[in-house]
Design an enzyme around this catalytic site. Structure first.
Site, short mmCIF file in Angstrom:
data_model
loop_
_atom_site.label_atom_id
_atom_site.label_comp_id
_atom_site.label_asym_id
_atom_site.label_seq_id
_atom_site.Cartn_x
_atom_site.Cartn_y
_atom_site.Cartn_z
N SER A 129 0.83 -1.20 0.00
CA SER A 129 0.00 0.00 0.00
C SER A 129 0.87 1.25 0.00
CB SER A 129 -0.92 0.02 1.22
OG SER A 129 -1.71 1.19 1.22
N HIS A 186 -7.68 -3.48 4.59
CA HIS A 186 -7.07 -2.14 4.60
C HIS A 186 -7.76 -1.25 3.56
CE1 HIS A 186 -4.39 0.73 2.56
NE2 HIS A 186 -3.80 0.92 3.72
#
Length: 474
Positions: A129, A186
């Protein structure tokens, strides 16, 4: 011949930047792309950043890697990933590893890991990420797979990850699909966070009557306090930006149809399978879906409802800040609940505090707030929900009047705020002594003989609704 410590195949923006990050940290990196011109372009443009070993063929690429071979795949999820695995797996030997750094569905990762394990090859589904900038300067990295593979791969990933207070934003998440599962959740939390921020903007603009530039200053102020985060920071930048061609606020010339790539949807679908309520994430996904149905929205423009009259008082921005923080707590609590449930379902033994730790830097949802989540799970790793942690209980307690005022204002003025509304409804559902689910169970028993349980004694029962309505044990 010099060998590379690690190799990257798939040199679009994310793959290219990840390879550059590795090279910048002193790791010789083999690079390969299906179209060799992209490989050549990388070396020609960035060859001075470190040691790159360009390969034109899969065989050349694999032969340039030291054992155990660490092969990072950075291609589109789904069939393209399977195609790359099918191409490279026959060239590898037992002990080698394939690292999937894409946004794969964790169920695909579990399937691939099991198949390659039979051949002695480690498959490491790895969530990354931070976007293209994170890939280059330090992302948050969520690798799954075997503990053995992490021993050989982990030090490299930790080296190139973001650091917060000297701690790498990378840790071994758990076996098989655990890494991609956590990355999926997430992203689901990211959807909810962005939706809540968007609703805050909408309320400040149409209930408080602030212009985008003024709202940008509100967000800049918020970014100096407990809401400090990457998303709040960039929101201020977007709202302050003026479109060069029209002179209008940038946000006013962007088509109001939000897109999505699927991870938020997967989060909700998986939560349904696990029986975990993630209403905040679901509403964020559906809000994007509603925005994209242009014809439906156009046909509904004349539906009756209140006018959006900006008449909120001067303290409304402070109320929105409190509602945003409280709703954010709920969204993260729901996401961590899903990780907890997934970990139990698949036997992953995921450390929730460690997940909060590695999300503090590099990733899109990086925020000061995550330090508090880390502390909550360090104090009690088995806490049933973040809402019962003392810090967060106090925060939502302090927000009660403001939170309810914001939701009521949105309803009174006809300003859609599904994120705020569902967060408050979830919170009130948890704190309710009795829920109307008792009536639901009665209805189910009436039309389908689905039975029910009682509050005063053990067992399962059915009422003979079509007969004399006597109760029978089931």
């Amino acid at each position: 011949m010099q060998k590379a410590r690690i190799g990257v195949t798939g040199l679009a923006v994310m793959g290219r930047n990840l390879a550059r990050n590795l090279a910048r940290h002193g790791h010789p990196v083999a690079v390969h792309n299906r179209t060799h011109t992209r490989t050549k372009a990388l070396v020609e443009e960035f060859g001075g950043e470190g040691t790159f070993l360009p390969a034109e063929t899969p065989e050349q690429f694999v032969s340039s890697l030291e054992r155990p071979r660490r092969l990072v795949v950075m291609v589109k999820a789904g069939r393209p990933t399977d195609a790359v695995i099918d191409e490279f797996a026959p060239l590898l030997e037992p002990g080698d590893m394939i690292v999937d750094g894409g946004n794969a569905n964790f169920t695909d990762t579990r399937r691939r890991e099991a198949a390659l394990r039979e051949r002695g090859i480690h498959f490491v589904g790895t969530g990354i990420s931070g976007g293209e900038e994170g890939a280059l300067h330090g992302p948050s990295i969520m690798p799954g797979g075997s503990a053995e593979s992490y021993e050989a791969l982990g030090p490299l990933l930790e080296d190139i990850s973001a650091k917060v207070d000297g701690t790498p934003c990378c840790t071994h998440v758990g076996p098989d699909g655990a890494g991609h599962f956590v990355k999926m959740v997430h992203n689901g939390i990211e959807y909810a966070d962005m939706q809540l921020i968007a609703e805050s903007y909408d309320l400040l603009r149409h209930a408080a009557g602030l212009a985008p530039a003024e709202i940008a200053e509100v967000f800049r102020t918020w970014n100096t306090g407990r809401l400090e985060s990457y998303l709040i920071e960039i929101t201020a930048e977007v709202l302050a930006h003026t479109d060069a061609s029209t002179g209008k606020p940038f946000v006013d010339v962007v088509l109001d149809q939000a897109e999505q790539k699927g991870t938020g949807r997967w989060t909700v679908q998986t939560a349904l399978d696990l029986g975990v309520p993630v209403g905040g994430i679901a509403e964020a996904v559906f809000a994007r879906s509603v925005s994209g149905h242009a014809a439906l929205r156009e046909a509904s423009q004349n539906l009756p409802g209140p006018s959006r009259t900006a008449n909120a008082g001067p303290g409304f921005a402070d109320a929105v800040e409190k509602a945003l923080y409280a709703s954010k707590i709920v969204a993260y609590a729901q996401g961590f609940h899903e990780i907890q449930a997934g970990s139990a379902e698949y036997g992953w033994n995921i450390d929730l505090g460690a997940m909060a730790t590695i999300w503090r830097g590099g990733c899109i949802i990086r925020a000061r707030f995550l330090d508090r989540i880390r502390a909550a799970y360090e104090a009690d790793p088995n806490t049933p929900t973040l809402l019962t942690d003392d810090h967060f209980t106090e925060a939502v307690g302090d927000a009660q009047q403001a939170w309810r005022e914001v939701v009521a204002t949105s309803a009174r003025l006809g300003i859609p705020a599904p994120g705020f509304s569902t967060a408050l409804a979830y919170y009130d559902s948890l704190r309710a002594d009795r829920l109307p689910a008792a009536l639901t169970q009665g209805q189910r028993d009436y039309f389908g003989a689905h039975t029910y349980r009682r509050t005063d004694r053990e067992g399962t029962y059915h009422t003979l609704w079509g007969e004399d309505r006597t109760e029978t044990p089931s």
